[in-house]
Design an enzyme around this catalytic site. Structure first.
Site, PDB file in Angstrom:
ATOM      1  N   LYS A 194       4.037  65.484 -18.584  1.00 45.82           N
ATOM      2  CA  LYS A 194       3.855  66.296 -17.376  1.00 45.82           C
ATOM      3  C   LYS A 194       4.843  65.908 -16.258  1.00 45.82           C
ATOM      4  O   LYS A 194       5.487  64.843 -16.319  1.00 45.82           O
ATOM      5  CB  LYS A 194       2.411  66.148 -16.905  1.00 45.82           C
ATOM      6  N   TYR A 212      -3.857  76.704 -19.059  1.00 45.37           N
ATOM      7  CA  TYR A 212      -5.118  76.101 -18.612  1.00 45.37           C
ATOM      8  C   TYR A 212      -6.225  77.145 -18.410  1.00 45.37           C
ATOM      9  O   TYR A 212      -7.144  76.916 -17.614  1.00 45.37           O
ATOM     10  CB  TYR A 212      -4.898  75.332 -17.306  1.00 45.37           C
ATOM     11  N   THR A 236      -9.099  61.164 -20.022  1.00 44.92           N
ATOM     12  CA  THR A 236      -8.471  61.973 -18.964  1.00 44.92           C
ATOM     13  C   THR A 236      -8.173  61.160 -17.714  1.00 44.92           C
ATOM     14  O   THR A 236      -7.093  61.263 -17.136  1.00 44.92           O
ATOM     15  CB  THR A 236      -9.393  63.158 -18.600  1.00 44.92           C
ATOM     16  N   ARG A 248      -1.996  56.845 -20.661  1.00 44.93           N
ATOM     17  CA  ARG A 248      -2.500  57.120 -19.308  1.00 44.93           C
ATOM     18  C   ARG A 248      -2.822  55.845 -18.540  1.00 44.93           C
ATOM     19  O   ARG A 248      -2.638  55.804 -17.314  1.00 44.93           O
ATOM     20  CB  ARG A 248      -3.725  58.032 -19.382  1.00 44.93           C
ATOM     21  N   ASN A 267      -2.203  62.882 -14.645  1.00 44.90           N
ATOM     22  CA  ASN A 267      -2.486  61.919 -15.718  1.00 44.90           C
ATOM     23  C   ASN A 267      -1.418  61.897 -16.811  1.00 44.90           C
ATOM     24  O   ASN A 267      -1.695  61.534 -17.943  1.00 44.90           O
ATOM     25  CB  ASN A 267      -3.895  62.146 -16.280  1.00 44.90           C
ATOM     26  N   HIS A 318      -0.544  65.599 -21.649  1.00 46.44           N
ATOM     27  CA  HIS A 318      -1.584  66.502 -22.149  1.00 46.44           C
ATOM     28  C   HIS A 318      -1.455  66.540 -23.667  1.00 46.44           C
ATOM     29  O   HIS A 318      -0.347  66.497 -24.184  1.00 46.44           O
ATOM     30  CB  HIS A 318      -1.379  67.924 -21.594  1.00 46.44           C
ATOM     31  N   GLU A 348      -2.100  76.565 -28.446  1.00 48.29           N
ATOM     32  CA  GLU A 348      -1.109  76.012 -27.515  1.00 48.29           C
ATOM     33  C   GLU A 348       0.301  76.001 -28.127  1.00 48.29           C
ATOM     34  O   GLU A 348       1.287  76.254 -27.436  1.00 48.29           O
ATOM     35  CB  GLU A 348      -1.542  74.609 -27.078  1.00 48.29           C
TER      36      GLU A 348
HETATM   37  P1  CMP Z   1      -5.348  67.718 -19.417  1.00 44.58           P
HETATM   38  O1  CMP Z   1      -5.618  66.908 -20.634  1.00 44.58           O
HETATM   39  O2  CMP Z   1      -3.996  68.321 -19.301  1.00 44.58           O
HETATM   40  O3  CMP Z   1      -6.424  68.899 -19.337  1.00 44.58           O
HETATM   41  C1  CMP Z   1      -6.908  69.417 -18.113  1.00 44.58           C
HETATM   42  C2  CMP Z   1      -6.367  68.694 -16.921  1.00 44.58           C
HETATM   43  O4  CMP Z   1      -7.070  68.920 -15.730  1.00 44.58           O
HETATM   44  C3  CMP Z   1      -6.501  67.205 -17.155  1.00 44.58           C
HETATM   45  O5  CMP Z   1      -5.595  66.803 -18.120  1.00 44.58           O
HETATM   46  C4  CMP Z   1      -6.291  66.673 -15.748  1.00 44.58           C
HETATM   47  O6  CMP Z   1      -4.914  66.679 -15.399  1.00 44.58           O
HETATM   48  C5  CMP Z   1      -7.003  67.751 -14.931  1.00 44.58           C
HETATM   49  N1  CMP Z   1      -8.376  67.393 -14.592  1.00 44.58           N
HETATM   50  C6  CMP Z   1      -9.413  67.277 -15.409  1.00 44.58           C
HETATM   51  N2  CMP Z   1     -10.545  66.988 -14.719  1.00 44.58           N
HETATM   52  C7  CMP Z   1     -10.181  66.954 -13.413  1.00 44.58           C
HETATM   53  C8  CMP Z   1     -10.891  66.726 -12.219  1.00 44.58           C
HETATM   54  N3  CMP Z   1     -12.191  66.480 -12.198  1.00 44.58           N
HETATM   55  N4  CMP Z   1     -10.191  66.750 -11.055  1.00 44.58           N
HETATM   56  C9  CMP Z   1      -8.868  67.006 -11.066  1.00 44.58           C
HETATM   57  N5  CMP Z   1      -8.139  67.249 -12.188  1.00 44.58           N
HETATM   58  C10 CMP Z   1      -8.792  67.205 -13.351  1.00 44.58           C
END
Ligand code: CMP
Length: 133
Positions: free
Chosen positions: A10, A50, A92, A103, A113, A116, A127
């Protein structure tokens, strides 16, 4: 079973010159890079990626983050790749993601984070079709 999964390195990671370090983690773990590209995606494209999070309180910020600068999209292949890549990435939230996960090593916060990965074979199929049409 040999699987393919979609990974994103990312914007926060690309901005901090972490592409090579993160790719090394996957390659060291015997995952094969099948496709790879640097992209700066549009708001509309990020919203499609998303789509399942639409309506959540963090959705707008998530899309803004994914579109703010270039990212790397790649397809990894290997035995049980979907689960193995998710284990390498860690949970996450970087603060809960476990020692030596990508991460925990590089993540900034719950939203930023660093990586993905598809969460199931069905997501991987969707995807991969979206990112490597
Ligand atoms: P990802 O695995 O890309 O899938 C969804 C993304 O949303 C996740 O990684 C984070 O970057 C983001 N995400 C998930 N939960 C939260 C949250 N509670 N607050 C902010 N961002 C979030």
């Amino acid at each position: 079973m040999v699987e393919r999964t979609l990974v994103l390195i990312k914007p926060d990671a690309v901005e901090r010159n972490l592409i090579g370090s993160i790719l090394s983690e996957y390659e060291r773990n015997n995952l094969k890079i099948m496709e790879l590209k640097l992209m700066h995606v549009s708001t509309e494209f990020a919203q499609r990626h998303y789509a399942e999070h639409e309506g959540k309180p963090f959705f707008k910020d998530l899309v803004a983050y994914l579109t703010r600068s270039p990212l790397v999209a790649l397809i990894l292949e290997g035995e049980n790749a979907v689960q193995r890549v998710r284990a390498l990435n860690g949970k996450t939230n970087p603060q809960e993601s476990g020692d030596n996960t990508i991460r925990s090593l590089y993540g900034v916060s719950l939203s930023e984070n660093t990586v993905h990965a598809s969460d199931s074979l069905e997501s991987a199929e969707r995807e991969i079709a979206l990112w490597f049409a």
